[in-house]
Design a protein around this motif. Structure first.
Motif, PDB file in Angstrom:
ATOM      1  N   SER A  41       0.809  -1.212   0.000  1.00  0.00           N
ATOM      2  CA  SER A  41       0.000   0.000   0.000  1.00  0.00           C
ATOM      3  C   SER A  41       0.843   1.262   0.000  1.00  0.00           C
ATOM      4  O   SER A  41       0.307   2.359  -0.136  1.00  0.00           O
ATOM      5  N   SER A  42       2.162   1.131   0.128  1.00  0.00           N
ATOM      6  CA  SER A  42       3.028   2.303   0.154  1.00  0.00           C
ATOM      7  C   SER A  42       3.688   2.573  -1.194  1.00  0.00           C
ATOM      8  O   SER A  42       4.481   3.504  -1.316  1.00  0.00           O
ATOM      9  N   VAL A  43       3.399   1.762  -2.195  1.00  0.00           N
ATOM     10  CA  VAL A  43       4.047   1.950  -3.487  1.00  0.00           C
ATOM     11  C   VAL A  43       3.036   2.311  -4.564  1.00  0.00           C
ATOM     12  O   VAL A  43       1.885   1.874  -4.541  1.00  0.00           O
ATOM     13  N   ASN A  86      -2.016   5.448  -7.915  1.00  0.00           N
ATOM     14  CA  ASN A  86      -1.234   5.773  -6.724  1.00  0.00           C
ATOM     15  C   ASN A  86      -1.605   4.903  -5.528  1.00  0.00           C
ATOM     16  O   ASN A  86      -2.338   3.935  -5.649  1.00  0.00           O
ATOM     17  N   TRP A  87      -1.093   5.250  -4.368  1.00  0.00           N
ATOM     18  CA  TRP A  87      -1.130   4.371  -3.211  1.00  0.00           C
ATOM     19  C   TRP A  87      -2.538   3.950  -2.796  1.00  0.00           C
ATOM     20  O   TRP A  87      -2.769   2.794  -2.435  1.00  0.00           O
ATOM     21  N   ASN A  88      -3.462   4.894  -2.841  1.00  0.00           N
ATOM     22  CA  ASN A  88      -4.803   4.600  -2.313  1.00  0.00           C
ATOM     23  C   ASN A  88      -5.802   4.226  -3.395  1.00  0.00           C
ATOM     24  O   ASN A  88      -6.997   4.146  -3.147  1.00  0.00           O
ATOM     25  N   GLY A  89      -5.329   3.983  -4.603  1.00  0.00           N
ATOM     26  CA  GLY A  89      -6.224   3.612  -5.691  1.00  0.00           C
ATOM     27  C   GLY A  89      -6.733   4.790  -6.488  1.00  0.00           C
ATOM     28  O   GLY A  89      -7.438   4.603  -7.478  1.00  0.00           O
ATOM     29  N   GLY A  90      -6.378   5.985  -6.083  1.00  0.00           N
ATOM     30  CA  GLY A  90      -6.779   7.154  -6.835  1.00  0.00           C
ATOM     31  C   GLY A  90      -5.735   7.538  -7.863  1.00  0.00           C
ATOM     32  O   GLY A  90      -4.716   6.845  -8.022  1.00  0.00           O
ATOM     33  N   GLY A  91      -5.973   8.622  -8.548  1.00  0.00           N
ATOM     34  CA  GLY A  91      -4.986   9.156  -9.469  1.00  0.00           C
ATOM     35  C   GLY A  91      -4.681   8.278 -10.656  1.00  0.00           C
ATOM     36  O   GLY A  91      -3.566   8.308 -11.191  1.00  0.00           O
ATOM     37  N   ALA A  92      -5.645   7.488 -11.105  1.00  0.00           N
ATOM     38  CA  ALA A  92      -5.404   6.635 -12.276  1.00  0.00           C
ATOM     39  C   ALA A  92      -5.141   7.513 -13.490  1.00  0.00           C
ATOM     40  O   ALA A  92      -5.854   8.485 -13.739  1.00  0.00           O
ATOM     41  N   TYR A  93      -4.126   7.133 -14.235  1.00  0.00           N
ATOM     42  CA  TYR A  93      -3.682   7.932 -15.382  1.00  0.00           C
ATOM     43  C   TYR A  93      -3.321   6.968 -16.499  1.00  0.00           C
ATOM     44  O   TYR A  93      -2.661   5.966 -16.260  1.00  0.00           O
ATOM     45  N   TYR A  94      -3.764   7.288 -17.732  1.00  0.00           N
ATOM     46  CA  TYR A  94      -3.610   6.371 -18.859  1.00  0.00           C
ATOM     47  C   TYR A  94      -2.927   7.058 -20.035  1.00  0.00           C
ATOM     48  O   TYR A  94      -3.045   8.268 -20.218  1.00  0.00           O
ATOM     49  N   SER A  95      -2.281   6.244 -20.843  1.00  0.00           N
ATOM     50  CA  SER A  95      -1.794   6.763 -22.106  1.00  0.00           C
ATOM     51  C   SER A  95      -2.981   6.988 -23.030  1.00  0.00           C
ATOM     52  O   SER A  95      -4.032   6.350 -22.892  1.00  0.00           O
ATOM     53  N   ASP A  96      -2.823   7.869 -23.976  1.00  0.00           N
ATOM     54  CA  ASP A  96      -3.909   8.174 -24.903  1.00  0.00           C
ATOM     55  C   ASP A  96      -4.308   6.949 -25.723  1.00  0.00           C
ATOM     56  O   ASP A  96      -5.468   6.801 -26.097  1.00  0.00           O
ATOM     57  N   SER A  97      -3.356   6.071 -25.978  1.00  0.00           N
ATOM     58  CA  SER A  97      -3.636   4.922 -26.842  1.00  0.00           C
ATOM     59  C   SER A  97      -4.537   3.887 -26.182  1.00  0.00           C
ATOM     60  O   SER A  97      -5.117   3.051 -26.877  1.00  0.00           O
ATOM     61  N   VAL A  98      -4.667   3.931 -24.859  1.00  0.00           N
ATOM     62  CA  VAL A  98      -5.485   2.921 -24.174  1.00  0.00           C
ATOM     63  C   VAL A  98      -6.654   3.534 -23.414  1.00  0.00           C
ATOM     64  O   VAL A  98      -7.517   2.804 -22.920  1.00  0.00           O
ATOM     65  N   LYS A  99      -6.693   4.833 -23.318  1.00  0.00           N
ATOM     66  CA  LYS A  99      -7.740   5.500 -22.540  1.00  0.00           C
ATOM     67  C   LYS A  99      -9.113   5.107 -23.061  1.00  0.00           C
ATOM     68  O   LYS A  99      -9.368   5.102 -24.271  1.00  0.00           O
ATOM     69  N   GLY A 100      -9.992   4.743 -22.148  1.00  0.00           N
ATOM     70  CA  GLY A 100     -11.333   4.333 -22.515  1.00  0.00           C
ATOM     71  C   GLY A 100     -11.480   2.839 -22.747  1.00  0.00           C
ATOM     72  O   GLY A 100     -12.598   2.316 -22.766  1.00  0.00           O
ATOM     73  N   ARG A 101     -10.361   2.132 -22.924  1.00  0.00           N
ATOM     74  CA  ARG A 101     -10.413   0.680 -23.132  1.00  0.00           C
ATOM     75  C   ARG A 101      -9.775  -0.095 -21.980  1.00  0.00           C
ATOM     76  O   ARG A 101     -10.151  -1.231 -21.711  1.00  0.00           O
ATOM     77  N   PHE A 102      -8.805   0.504 -21.327  1.00  0.00           N
ATOM     78  CA  PHE A 102      -8.080  -0.149 -20.235  1.00  0.00           C
ATOM     79  C   PHE A 102      -8.468   0.501 -18.918  1.00  0.00           C
ATOM     80  O   PHE A 102      -8.700   1.713 -18.852  1.00  0.00           O
ATOM     81  N   THR A 103      -8.510  -0.311 -17.866  1.00  0.00           N
ATOM     82  CA  THR A 103      -8.788   0.201 -16.529  1.00  0.00           C
ATOM     83  C   THR A 103      -7.803  -0.399 -15.539  1.00  0.00           C
ATOM     84  O   THR A 103      -7.687  -1.628 -15.442  1.00  0.00           O
ATOM     85  N   ILE A 104      -7.099   0.456 -14.824  1.00  0.00           N
ATOM     86  CA  ILE A 104      -6.177   0.007 -13.787  1.00  0.00           C
ATOM     87  C   ILE A 104      -6.864   0.108 -12.436  1.00  0.00           C
ATOM     88  O   ILE A 104      -7.619   1.049 -12.175  1.00  0.00           O
TER      89      ILE A 104
END
Length: 123
Positions: free
Chosen positions: A30-32, A52-70
């Motif tokens: 949870s610290s990484v 980021n650490w708490n599951g927020g701040g998800a950020y995607y490359s333009d090539s996968v945005k809308g299709r991939f979910t982290i």
């Protein structure tokens, strides 16, 4: 130290879906900050997504945005990458990476890496 192990890759037809998982051990997960990258043959490693650490701040490359979910489950020490609407150009080895500091898309800055899992998309 953080040890990472990816799973979930495979051969899938275009338009299909996969869910990749990356299990972590060692340092408190949870610290990484976690990231996913991919590398196709003959190409440089490419940023896919980070969280980021708490599951927020998800950020995607333009090539996968809308299709991939982290996403991540800190109770299970695992980060996931849900991949939908797969395209042949998504074919690559997918790697997860970890670092105590938010590194965004800068793959050279991540301290810890898994061995990768192959994703192959047929047309």
């Amino acid at each position: 130290q953080v040890q990472l192990a990816e799973s979930g890759g495979g051969l899938v037809q275009a338009g299909g879906s996969l869910r990749l998982a990356c299990a972590a051990s060692g340092r408190i997960f949870s610290s990484v900050v976690m990231g996913w990258f991919r590398q196709a043959p003959g190409k440089e490693r490419e940023f896919v997504a980070t969280i980021n650490w708490n599951g927020g701040g998800a950020y995607y490359s333009d090539s996968v945005k809308g299709r991939f979910t982290i996403s991540r489950d800190n109770a299970k020490n695992t980060v996931y990458l849900q991949i939908n609407s797969l395209k042949p150009e998504d074919t690559a080895v997918y790697y997860c990476a970890a670092d105590p500091i938010y590194r965004g898309s800068l793959y050279r800055e991540y301290a810890y890496w898994g061995q990768g899992t192959q994703v192959t998309v047929s047309s």
